[in-house]
Structure formats: structure tokens, C-alpha cells
Motif scaffolding. Structure first.
Motif, PDB file in Angstrom:
ATOM      1  N   LEU A 446      19.689 -11.423   3.863  1.00 30.84           N
ATOM      2  CA  LEU A 446      20.038 -11.517   2.537  1.00 30.84           C
ATOM      3  C   LEU A 446      19.460 -10.612   1.607  1.00 30.84           C
ATOM      4  CD1 LEU A 446      21.303 -13.481   0.540  1.00 30.84           C
ATOM      5  CD2 LEU A 446      19.180 -14.635   0.428  1.00 30.84           C
ATOM      6  N   GLN A 447      20.378  -9.924   0.946  1.00 30.20           N
ATOM      7  CA  GLN A 447      19.964  -8.940  -0.113  1.00 30.20           C
ATOM      8  C   GLN A 447      20.532  -9.250  -1.236  1.00 30.20           C
ATOM      9  OE1 GLN A 447      20.161  -4.761   1.055  1.00 30.20           O
ATOM     10  NE2 GLN A 447      18.300  -4.332  -0.201  1.00 30.20           N
ATOM     11  N   LEU A 448      19.674  -9.135  -2.310  1.00 28.41           N
ATOM     12  CA  LEU A 448      20.008  -9.437  -3.849  1.00 28.41           C
ATOM     13  C   LEU A 448      19.969  -7.958  -4.647  1.00 28.41           C
ATOM     14  CD1 LEU A 448      20.658 -11.391  -6.249  1.00 28.41           C
ATOM     15  CD2 LEU A 448      18.267 -11.435  -6.558  1.00 28.41           C
ATOM     16  N   ILE A 449      21.037  -7.573  -5.336  1.00 30.92           N
ATOM     17  CA  ILE A 449      21.084  -6.348  -5.795  1.00 30.92           C
ATOM     18  C   ILE A 449      21.435  -6.443  -7.293  1.00 30.92           C
ATOM     19  CG2 ILE A 449      22.434  -4.087  -5.679  1.00 30.92           C
ATOM     20  CD1 ILE A 449      22.869  -4.415  -3.013  1.00 30.92           C
ATOM     21  N   LEU A 450      20.481  -6.143  -8.166  1.00 28.02           N
ATOM     22  CA  LEU A 450      20.806  -6.136  -9.732  1.00 28.02           C
ATOM     23  C   LEU A 450      20.204  -4.868 -10.243  1.00 28.02           C
ATOM     24  CD1 LEU A 450      18.769  -9.771 -10.324  1.00 28.02           C
ATOM     25  CD2 LEU A 450      21.050  -9.232  -9.953  1.00 28.02           C
ATOM     26  N   ASN A 451      21.127  -4.733 -11.314  1.00 25.85           N
ATOM     27  CA  ASN A 451      20.922  -3.363 -12.073  1.00 25.85           C
ATOM     28  C   ASN A 451      20.420  -3.628 -13.515  1.00 25.85           C
ATOM     29  OD1 ASN A 451      21.419  -1.737  -9.629  1.00 25.85           O
ATOM     30  ND2 ASN A 451      23.536  -2.453 -10.157  1.00 25.85           N
ATOM     31  N   PHE A 452      19.709  -2.849 -14.143  1.00 22.19           N
ATOM     32  CA  PHE A 452      19.435  -2.872 -15.664  1.00 22.19           C
ATOM     33  C   PHE A 452      19.583  -1.521 -16.093  1.00 22.19           C
ATOM     34  CE2 PHE A 452      17.187  -6.428 -13.426  1.00 22.19           C
ATOM     35  CZ  PHE A 452      17.916  -7.615 -14.210  1.00 22.19           C
TER      36      PHE A 452
END
Length: 456
Positions: A446-452
Motif C-alpha cells: 500500500l502506498q500513499l502519495i500526497l503533494n503539497f
């Protein structure tokens, strides 16, 4: 407002840049895009790539002057969790860009992934990328820590694969129209011998690249050297952009003392030809040691390595199947030297081919988008591994056969299916050696990818 200034402070104090680390999930889709389009101009770009080189690919970052990516992952296999806190920060200003990527993983994988035995509180970590880059019209300069990839194979180059723990280095690339020249100088992990002292390990390399006007042919030629010694420093003879390292190595023979200074020189060639957009042929050839004298020709085999590959894409059911096929042969004494700590490895992880010396293998990869969000891919590797490893002593007499007896046989198979979402992905599959049931396992990732991101 407070959070914004905190993020600005972290960006300026920890890192900056529009550089993207090779550990980011976006690179897997870059590989896929390359097999479909074969844009050879990508291979003359400085590595790691910048965000403009990755445009139009899934999981692209926000187009801001300052970006922060949070991409933690959890993989469970054989009931052993592989947890990684994937974080990287980048920004750019005019011709300068900076990248920082601290990597934190659990202690079970610290040595195999980072090359670090040290752990505290059950976790290991280090800065995998800490790099500043200057980029102008005809010159590119990298300074800091990052992986170095020289070769044609995305899977594992026999020259420098880019998959090992990154090391600190300075590299310069200059453009002369169709020709490109690159010079590299870096320091590897030192080694301690209790009864003698600390051996410093350095690496230098240079290569010249030719890219044809129609961008259907690319060729590279160059040399590399690992050198070590007690209290040894960077050798300026290995920074000479013109003199081949082989001649500099011969000149330095008279300066060595007590056989504790060592220089391991390699020569390499690689290239790729695109027959049409969805099909290309590539090769890599490495000369670690070539027996020049007639007296040695019949008793000591050459230390060579060869890789041949084909990659491309096919249409099936109005969707693309991309594929890659490689044959690799690494002869017995290749990567192994008679000197002190000049084997082709760093932190006990190969710098070149992932299976090290004395081996022969076939590798096949294919992927297929079932629908917009569902991807199937699989790899098969058939490996014949000889008796020589990086822990083996250099064999003065050589071994006539390669791989050398006793030979071990492996068949690694890894089919998987991945479901994609704009905020991450879920992957499940099977991996292991089908000849050894004890090493087979299903896995779940499981991989979460969030950008800011924000602009000044």
C-alpha cells in the motif's frame, strides 16, 4: 500562515529543487513511457531527472516553485513488514535547484536497502538524496549525494545501475552539439582494518556520448576507476578529462607502497538504436581486465561483462503492452580485484549488475493496462550463479568456465496487479524462486502519495 513559514524554513534548511529522486513511483511509469516512445534525448539529461522530463506521467508533482512529496509505503511479505517513510522536498531558483530526501525504513531492510546495519528504536535511516544542481544552456553541474546511472538498462546496468545506495560526488556534463562529455568524482564508504587503519575509497569516471541528429542512435564510451588507500585523498590524475585512466593507473604504479594503495580501472561501451518508435536494441560492454600479454592469454581469462537487450511496445485490444528482454553475462573475475577494497561494490551492495560477478542470466518484463486504473505486470529472471562473489578472493589463475562450479540455478518470477488512484496505489502479487518453495511468498503493498506546493 504559520504552517506556510514552517514549510519555507524546512525547504530552505533541508533541501530545495525541481529534481525528482529515483525512488519516486513516477520513475516506473517513466520506464513504461520510454519503452513506448524511445525518446533518446532523455538519456543525455542529467540524472536524477527534473520534473519537466517527467511531464504527462502519472503521479506528476504539483507545478510549483517549491514542492513537498509525502509517499509512505507498507509492504507485507512472509509476515515481515517493509515500512518506508518516503518524503522528499524540492525547489528551484533561476539556474539552481536542490533536492533533499531522507529515507526511514524498519530495521529488517536497513542493511539490504540502505547498506546500514545501524538502527535505533527498530528503524534505520539516512539521506539518500541531498543534491544541488546548476543547469545552464551547455553545462550541468551536480554536487552532493544521489545515485549515478550509466548504461542503457533500466533494470540493472552492468556499468553503474543507479539502484545502490547513493554516494557523495561532483559531476559535470558539457554539451558540444551532438556530443556530450561527463566527468565524475566521488567518495564511497570507507573500510576499517583493525591492525592497519582506515582505507578511504574513491571513484572517478568520464564518458563521452554521441546522439545522432535524428535521435535514433546513442553511443557512450568511457572509463571508471575505484581507488583506495591509507589516508589517500582524491587523485587529480583521475580528474584529467583527456588522459584515459588506464594510462594514469600505469603511471601511478611506482607510487604505491606496501601494496596497500589500489586502483581498479574499467573501460566500458554502451549504446542503443531505435528501429522505430516502439522498438529498440541496446547493448553494454564492460572490460574490467583484458589480458594484453601472450603469456597470459592461455592461463588467465579476461574479466568482461556483456548485456544485450530489446525493448518496445505492442498493441493488444487497443491498449499497449510494453516489454523488455535482456541477456547478461558477467565473467568470473569481473568486479573482483586483487587489491584492498576496490571491488565494484559499496556498502556490500553491487555498483553494477545486481547479481554481481560470475553469472549468466535472462530477464523478461512486460506490463499491460487492463483499464485506466488497473495495471498488470510481471518479471521472469533465469539466473545461473557461479561460485565467485564479492567476498571471494581474486583468482590469479582464473577459472576457464563461467559461471564457475558449483553453479546454482534460480528462476525468479514476480507477477503482480496494481490498482491506481490519484492519491496512491494498492499492489498485490507473488514473488520468489520457483525452484525453491521456501523462498516464495505473496505480498501486499500500500502506498500513499500526497503533494503539497506553493510559489513565493
Amino acid at each position: 500562515m504559520i504552517n506556510k513559514y514552517v514549510l519555507i524554513y524546512l525547504t530552505l534548511s533541508i533541501g530545495v529543487a525541481q529534481l525528482v529522486p529515483p525512488s519516486d513511483p513516477i520513475y516506473k511509469y517513466l520506464n513504461q513511457k520510454f519503452r513506448q516512445e524511445h525518446n533518446l534525448s532523455l538519456l543525455i539529461k542529467a540524472y536524477p531527472f527534473i520534473i519537466n522530463d517527467l511531464s504527462g506521467i502519472r503521479y506528476n508533482t504539483i507545478q510549483k516553485s517549491k514542492n513537498f512529496r509525502f509517499a509512505p509505503s507498507l509492504k507485507v511479505s512472509k509476515n515481515i513488514p517493509d515500512m518506508r517513510m518516503g518524503i522528499w522536498i524540492n525547489t528551484w531558483k533561476e539556474k539552481f535547484s536542490i533536492l533533499a530526501e531522507p529515507v526511514v525504513i524498519n530495521k529488517n531492510y536497513g542493511e539490504t536497502i540502505l547498506g546500514e546495519k545501524y538502527h535505533r528504536g527498530g528503524v534505520s535511516g539516512r539521506f539518500e538524496n541531498a543534491l544541488i544542481r546548476y543547469n545552464a544552456d551547455r553545462i550541468n553541474i551536480n554536487f552532493g549525494r544521489s545515485p549515478v546511472w550509466w548504461g542503457q538498462s533500466w533494470h540493472s546496468s552492468i556499468i553503474m545501475s543507479g539502484h545502490y545506495p547513493p554516494y557523495d560526488h561532483l559531476s559535470t556534463k558539457i554539451n558540444f552539439d551532438s556530443f556530450y562529455f561527463e566527468l565524475l568524482a566521488g567518495q564511497l564508504h570507507s573500510a576499517m582494518v583493525d591492525s592497519i587503519g582506515r582505507f578511504k575509497r574513491f571513484i572517478s569516471g568520464k564518458r563521452i556520448t554521441y546522439l545522432s541528429k535524428n535521435e535514433k542512435l546513442i553511443l557512450n564510451a568511457g572509463d571508471l576507476v575505484i581507488y583506495s588507500g591509507l589516508n589517500r585523498s582524491i587523485e587529480f590524475q583521475y580528474l584529467n578529462p583527456v588522459v584515459p585512466f588506464f594510462f594514469a593507473d600505469l603511471e601511478s604504479e611506482i607510487e604505491r607502497y606496501k601494496e596497500l594503495d589500489n586502483d581498479n580501472v574499467m573501460i566500458f561501451f554502451d549504446g542503443r538504436y531505435v528501429f522505430n518508435k516502439p522498438l529498440s536494441f541496446y547493448f553494454e560492454f564492460l572490460i574490467d581486465d583484458f589480458q594484453m600479454t601472450l603469456s597470459n592469454r592461455d592461463t588467465i581469462p579476461d574479466a568482461l561483462a556483456l548485456k544485450l537487450g530489446i525493448d518496445g511496445a505492442l498493441e493488444f485490444n487497443n491498449r499497449s503492452i510494453s516489454y523488455e528482454f535482456e541477456y547478461t553475462k558477467v565473467f568470473g573475475n569481473t568486479y573482483i580485484t586483487r587489491g584492498w577494497f576496490t571491488n565494484w561494490e559499496d556498502r556490500n551492495i553491487p555498483l553494477g549488475y545486481k547479481y554481481g560477478p560470475d553469472c549468466e542470466s535472462l530477464y523478461f518484463f512486460a506490463d499491460y493496462w487492463i483499464n485506466r486504473n488497473l495495471l498488470f505486470f510481471g518479471t521472469i529472471t533465469y539466473l545461473e550463479k557461479g561460485s565467485l562473489t564479492f567476498d571471494s578472493q581474486y583468482d590469479e589463475n582464473g577459472k576457464p568456465e563461467s559461471p564457475s562450479n558449483p553453479v546454482k540455478y534460480y528462476t525468479y518470477c514476480s507477477p503482480a496487479i496494481v490498482w491506481h488512484h490519484k492519491y496512491g496505489k494498492i499492489e498485490t502479487g507473488w514473488e520468489g524462486d520457483i525452484n525453491n518453495n521456501g523462498k516464495n511468498s505473496f505480498y501486499f503493498k500500500l502506498q500513499l502519495i500526497l503533494n503539497f506546493g506553493f510559489n513565493d
